[in-house]
Design a protein around this motif. Structure first.
Motif, short mmCIF file in Angstrom:
data_model
loop_
_atom_site.label_atom_id
_atom_site.label_comp_id
_atom_site.label_asym_id
_atom_site.label_seq_id
_atom_site.Cartn_x
_atom_site.Cartn_y
_atom_site.Cartn_z
N VAL A 233 1.19 7.52 -10.29
CA VAL A 233 2.55 7.31 -9.76
C VAL A 233 3.53 7.15 -10.92
CG1 VAL A 233 3.99 5.74 -8.40
CG2 VAL A 233 1.64 6.20 -7.70
N GLN A 234 4.70 7.77 -10.79
CA GLN A 234 5.74 7.61 -11.81
C GLN A 234 6.55 6.36 -11.50
OE1 GLN A 234 8.35 10.96 -12.22
NE2 GLN A 234 9.45 10.09 -13.95
N ILE A 235 6.59 5.44 -12.46
CA ILE A 235 7.26 4.14 -12.25
C ILE A 235 8.76 4.23 -12.53
CG2 ILE A 235 7.37 1.74 -13.06
CD1 ILE A 235 4.87 2.36 -11.41
N ASP A 236 9.12 4.92 -13.62
CA ASP A 236 10.51 4.95 -14.07
C ASP A 236 10.99 6.39 -14.14
OD1 ASP A 236 12.90 4.91 -15.64
OD2 ASP A 236 12.33 2.95 -16.43
N PRO A 237 12.03 6.75 -13.34
CA PRO A 237 12.48 8.15 -13.31
C PRO A 237 13.02 8.64 -14.65
CG PRO A 237 13.96 6.73 -12.05
CD PRO A 237 12.77 5.91 -12.39
N ARG A 238 13.41 7.70 -15.55
CA ARG A 238 13.93 8.13 -16.85
C ARG A 238 12.81 8.57 -17.79
NH1 ARG A 238 15.98 3.09 -19.12
NH2 ARG A 238 14.07 2.50 -18.04
N LEU A 239 11.60 8.17 -17.47
CA LEU A 239 10.45 8.52 -18.31
C LEU A 239 9.71 9.67 -17.61
CD1 LEU A 239 8.95 7.66 -20.90
CD2 LEU A 239 7.53 6.19 -19.48
N PRO A 240 9.96 10.90 -18.05
CA PRO A 240 9.39 12.06 -17.34
C PRO A 240 7.90 12.21 -17.60
CG PRO A 240 10.62 12.80 -19.26
CD PRO A 240 10.72 11.31 -19.24
N GLU A 261 5.72 -0.69 -19.91
CA GLU A 261 5.79 -1.09 -21.32
C GLU A 261 6.59 -0.06 -22.14
OE1 GLU A 261 2.71 -0.66 -24.92
OE2 GLU A 261 1.86 -1.64 -23.16
N VAL A 262 6.29 1.23 -21.92
CA VAL A 262 6.97 2.29 -22.68
C VAL A 262 8.44 2.40 -22.25
CG1 VAL A 262 7.01 4.77 -23.16
CG2 VAL A 262 4.83 3.57 -23.08
N ALA A 263 8.69 2.21 -20.95
CA ALA A 263 10.08 2.25 -20.46
C ALA A 263 10.91 1.14 -21.10
CB ALA A 263 10.10 2.13 -18.94
N GLN A 264 10.29 -0.01 -21.28
CA GLN A 264 11.00 -1.13 -21.92
C GLN A 264 11.35 -0.80 -23.37
OE1 GLN A 264 9.22 -4.98 -21.32
NE2 GLN A 264 10.63 -6.00 -22.73
N LEU A 265 10.45 -0.14 -24.07
CA LEU A 265 10.71 0.28 -25.45
C LEU A 265 11.89 1.26 -25.49
CD1 LEU A 265 7.08 0.84 -26.83
CD2 LEU A 265 8.63 -1.04 -27.39
N LEU A 266 11.96 2.13 -24.47
CA LEU A 266 13.11 3.05 -24.37
C LEU A 266 14.40 2.27 -24.15
CD1 LEU A 266 11.93 6.07 -22.15
CD2 LEU A 266 12.85 6.22 -24.46
N ASP A 267 14.34 1.30 -23.23
CA ASP A 267 15.51 0.44 -22.94
C ASP A 267 16.03 -0.23 -24.21
OD1 ASP A 267 15.68 0.93 -20.28
OD2 ASP A 267 14.56 -0.84 -19.64
N GLU A 268 15.10 -0.72 -24.99
CA GLU A 268 15.48 -1.46 -26.20
C GLU A 268 15.75 -0.53 -27.38
OE1 GLU A 268 12.11 -4.03 -26.64
OE2 GLU A 268 12.59 -5.21 -24.83
N MET A 273 12.72 9.47 -26.86
CA MET A 273 12.03 10.00 -25.67
C MET A 273 10.75 10.76 -26.05
SD MET A 273 11.87 10.15 -22.45
CE MET A 273 13.46 9.75 -21.73
N ALA A 274 10.82 11.59 -27.09
CA ALA A 274 9.65 12.38 -27.49
C ALA A 274 8.49 11.47 -27.89
CB ALA A 274 10.00 13.31 -28.65
N GLU A 275 8.81 10.39 -28.61
CA GLU A 275 7.79 9.43 -29.03
C GLU A 275 7.21 8.69 -27.82
OE1 GLU A 275 5.30 6.66 -30.86
OE2 GLU A 275 6.04 8.60 -31.54
N ALA A 276 8.09 8.38 -26.84
CA ALA A 276 7.64 7.71 -25.62
C ALA A 276 6.62 8.58 -24.88
CB ALA A 276 8.82 7.39 -24.72
N GLN A 277 6.93 9.87 -24.76
CA GLN A 277 6.01 10.79 -24.07
C GLN A 277 4.69 10.92 -24.83
OE1 GLN A 277 9.11 14.01 -23.51
NE2 GLN A 277 8.00 14.21 -21.60
N LEU A 278 4.78 10.93 -26.16
CA LEU A 278 3.58 11.05 -26.98
C LEU A 278 2.69 9.81 -26.80
CD1 LEU A 278 2.82 13.44 -28.73
CD2 LEU A 278 3.62 12.17 -30.73
N GLN A 279 3.33 8.63 -26.69
CA GLN A 279 2.56 7.39 -26.45
C GLN A 279 1.77 7.49 -25.15
OE1 GLN A 279 4.09 3.45 -26.75
NE2 GLN A 279 5.30 3.87 -28.58
N ILE A 280 2.42 8.06 -24.12
CA ILE A 280 1.75 8.24 -22.82
C ILE A 280 0.56 9.19 -22.98
CG2 ILE A 280 2.00 9.18 -20.48
CD1 ILE A 280 3.45 6.54 -20.70
N GLU A 281 0.76 10.29 -23.73
CA GLU A 281 -0.32 11.26 -23.95
C GLU A 281 -1.50 10.62 -24.67
OE1 GLU A 281 -0.71 14.43 -22.77
OE2 GLU A 281 1.00 13.68 -21.63
#
Length: 337
Positions: A233-240, A261-268, A273-281
């Protein structure tokens, strides 16, 4: 008669791949390594190494290891968002890899030209008709259209709808391989008759004797039904986050916490965004390794397609392929009768 017709329907795909049976092995991280890949190619199908999050040195060793086990063609699957994609393309060129499969959206500028310039045939994933047309215009040699029934990262549309949408207008332009939820030869026959050049299967080969997956991982597949393979499930629509299909367990719930956790890092504004997606991968790669290699099927990710319900036992790659082609041939015989 059925086997002759099957061979005719698969001739284009088999010719393109350089094998006997136009069945691609779906690239599954930690699973599609030298043993399963070489077994598929040696049995007459087409194995594909899952590069996933590998470094260039690891891929170099994996290709060399696969070459030591087979003298038949095999491919390498690369992810477009990999930060070292350029170096990975160089590794494929160094080894004279015959086919490169690119997954993860439109290839970055120059990637198509470099891969083809090295003499490899390029196969790309197309989860929509518009993207399929764009990729063909860009010069790709073949397409894989994969529906949401597949395991691992998935798109939003079912295999049967994609096949109806993409095969009629485009099958004459390039070879198209259909993937997602295929576990029986009857389905293979149907897609070939619709114009597919071949198919791609991953889930069906996880319980091959030659697959290195942990016995716990294989047991989870054999016990599971189709409805156990659910999507994240996708929690945050800003994190694709691209949804992932895996067997229900504690890990699927933990992923929601990782997204927060990753969405919060984006907020702060602590990550781009590219790094956030890489963390998920990287998170998925680690969770998958825990399940596949360590056998932790509760806190690891047991990625599986909905065809998992058709996986009943362990068998050799050759026997699985034999069963699938027999089923396809019998389906074609029944239809012609």
């Amino acid at each position: 008669m059925g086997h002759d017709r099957l061979a005719r329907l698969m001739a284009r795909g088999a010719g393109f791949l350089g094998c006997e049976t136009a069945i691609l092995g779906g690239a599954m991280s930690w699973i599609s390594e030298r043993h399963l890949v070489s077994a598929l190619s040696n049995a007459g199908a087409f194995g594909v190494i899952a590069c996933g999050a590998m470094t260039p040195d690891l891929l170099d060793a994996e290709i060399a290891g696969t070459k030591a086990l087979t003298d038949r063609p095999f491919g390498v699957n690369l992810i477009t968002m990999h930060p070292q994609l350029s170096e990975l393309i160089d590794v494929c060129a160094k080894h004279g890899v015959s086919h490169v499969v690119l997954a993860g959206g439109l290839p970055p500028p120059g990637a198509i030209e470099r891969i083809k310039g090295n003499g490899a045939r390029l196969i790309c994933f197309a989860p929509a008709l518009a993207l399929a047309k764009k990729l063909i215009r860009s010069g790709v040699d073949a397409l894989v259209i994969e529906g949401m029934e597949a395991g691992g990262h998935i798109g939003p549309v079912s295999t049967s709808v994609l096949a109806q949408e993409i095969l009629p207008p485009l099958a004459h332009e390039v070879p198209i391989f259909v993937a997602g939820g295929i576990g029986h030869g009857g389905a293979i026959a149907g897609y070939l008759e619709m114009g597919a050049a071949g198919v791609q299967l991953g889930t069906r080969f996880v319980c091959a004797h030659e697959c290195i997956a942990h016995p716990n991982f294989k047991k989870a597949f054999i016990r599971a039904s189709a409805r156990d393979a659910v999507t994240s499930v996708q929690i945050d629509p800003r994190l694709p986050v691209i949804p992932v299909r895996a067997l229900k367990n504690r890990e699927m719930e933990s992923f929601a916490a990782k997204q927060r956790e990753v969405a919060q890092l984006l907020d702060e504004e602590k990550v781009e965004m590219a790094e956030a997606q890489l963390q998920i991968e990287h998170y998925w790669a680690g969770a998958l390794r825990r399940a596949v290699i360590d056998g932790d099927v509760e806190t690891g990710s047991v990625m599986a397609g909905q065809s998992v319900g058709m996986v009943k036992e362990e068998a050799s790659v050759a026997d699985i392929l034999g069963q699938l082609t027999d089923e396809a041939a019998h389906a074609l015989e029944r239809r012609s009768a």
